[in-house]
Design a protein around this motif. Structure first.
Motif, PDB file in Angstrom:
ATOM      1  N   VAL A  34       8.223   7.192 -20.607  1.00 47.42           N
ATOM      2  CA  VAL A  34       8.328   6.193 -19.551  1.00 47.42           C
ATOM      3  C   VAL A  34       7.396   6.561 -18.410  1.00 47.42           C
ATOM      4  O   VAL A  34       7.067   7.727 -18.194  1.00 47.42           O
ATOM      5  CB  VAL A  34       9.786   6.062 -18.999  1.00 47.42           C
ATOM      6  N   THR A  35       6.965   5.541 -17.675  1.00 44.85           N
ATOM      7  CA  THR A  35       6.152   5.811 -16.497  1.00 44.85           C
ATOM      8  C   THR A  35       7.047   6.417 -15.421  1.00 44.85           C
ATOM      9  O   THR A  35       8.248   6.164 -15.371  1.00 44.85           O
ATOM     10  CB  THR A  35       5.487   4.524 -15.988  1.00 44.85           C
ATOM     11  N   GLY A  88       9.350   3.644 -14.463  1.00 44.75           N
ATOM     12  CA  GLY A  88      10.412   3.134 -15.305  1.00 44.75           C
ATOM     13  C   GLY A  88       9.992   2.226 -16.438  1.00 44.75           C
ATOM     14  O   GLY A  88      10.844   1.717 -17.168  1.00 44.75           O
ATOM     15  N   VAL A  89       8.687   2.022 -16.638  1.00 52.68           N
ATOM     16  CA  VAL A  89       8.227   1.194 -17.746  1.00 52.68           C
ATOM     17  C   VAL A  89       8.320   2.019 -19.033  1.00 52.68           C
ATOM     18  O   VAL A  89       7.737   3.101 -19.131  1.00 52.68           O
ATOM     19  CB  VAL A  89       6.773   0.711 -17.537  1.00 52.68           C
ATOM     20  N   LYS A  90       9.059   1.525 -20.015  1.00 53.34           N
ATOM     21  CA  LYS A  90       9.200   2.216 -21.298  1.00 53.34           C
ATOM     22  C   LYS A  90       7.973   1.939 -22.150  1.00 53.34           C
ATOM     23  O   LYS A  90       7.654   0.792 -22.449  1.00 53.34           O
ATOM     24  CB  LYS A  90      10.464   1.758 -22.019  1.00 53.34           C
ATOM     25  N   ASP A 114      12.072  10.703 -21.474  1.00 48.76           N
ATOM     26  CA  ASP A 114      13.478  10.509 -21.096  1.00 48.76           C
ATOM     27  C   ASP A 114      14.245  10.122 -22.368  1.00 48.76           C
ATOM     28  O   ASP A 114      14.043   9.024 -22.889  1.00 48.76           O
ATOM     29  CB  ASP A 114      13.593   9.427 -20.038  1.00 48.76           C
TER      30      ASP A 114
END
Length: 126
Positions: A122-123, A17-19, A117
């Motif tokens: 994102v990760t 979830g890391v952008k 996404d």
């Protein structure tokens, strides 16, 4: 991940979830380096763009453990067809990180799960 608490250690995974930024920050057919400062330490990885798809890898050659690029974002062969270690000339398939030539034949780069996404890289979960 590392167990260091001062943030100076090198870590080899990131949370999901890391952008990282917009997909269009990487030219189609190019690669980009990312360094993330996490609580446990710094993560070094890179992303290769192929159209709307991205392929992420930890920035570490399986042959000598060094970062692949000696120059910022210079991860690909001159024709852009493969990932290349600028230290010893190993070449890797973009799609799966398998070494196709050089001193680490048959070894693989360590994948870094990433996805696109809504136009943002994102990760992802492993």
């Amino acid at each position: 991940m590392s167990d260091a608490v001062d943030g100076s250690a090198r870590v080899f995974a990131t949370p999901a979830g890391v952008k990282l930024g917009a997909l269009d920050q990487i030219a189609d057919g190019a690669a980009r380096n990312y360094v993330l400062q996490l609580r446990a330490g710094r993560f070094h990885g890179f992303v290769v763009r192929r159209g709307e798809r991205v392929y992420g890898y930890i920035d570490r050659c399986p042959h000598a453990g060094l970062p692949l690029a000696q120059e910022l974002d210079a991860y690909l062969t001159p024709d852009g067809a493969r990932i290349m270690c600028s230290w010893h000339g190993a070449v890797f398939a973009i799609g799966d990180g398998r070494c196709e030539g050089g001193p680490c034949m048959g070894a693989r780069l360590t994948p870094w799960p990433v996805r696109v996404d809504a136009g943002v890289i994102v990760t992802a979960d492993a």
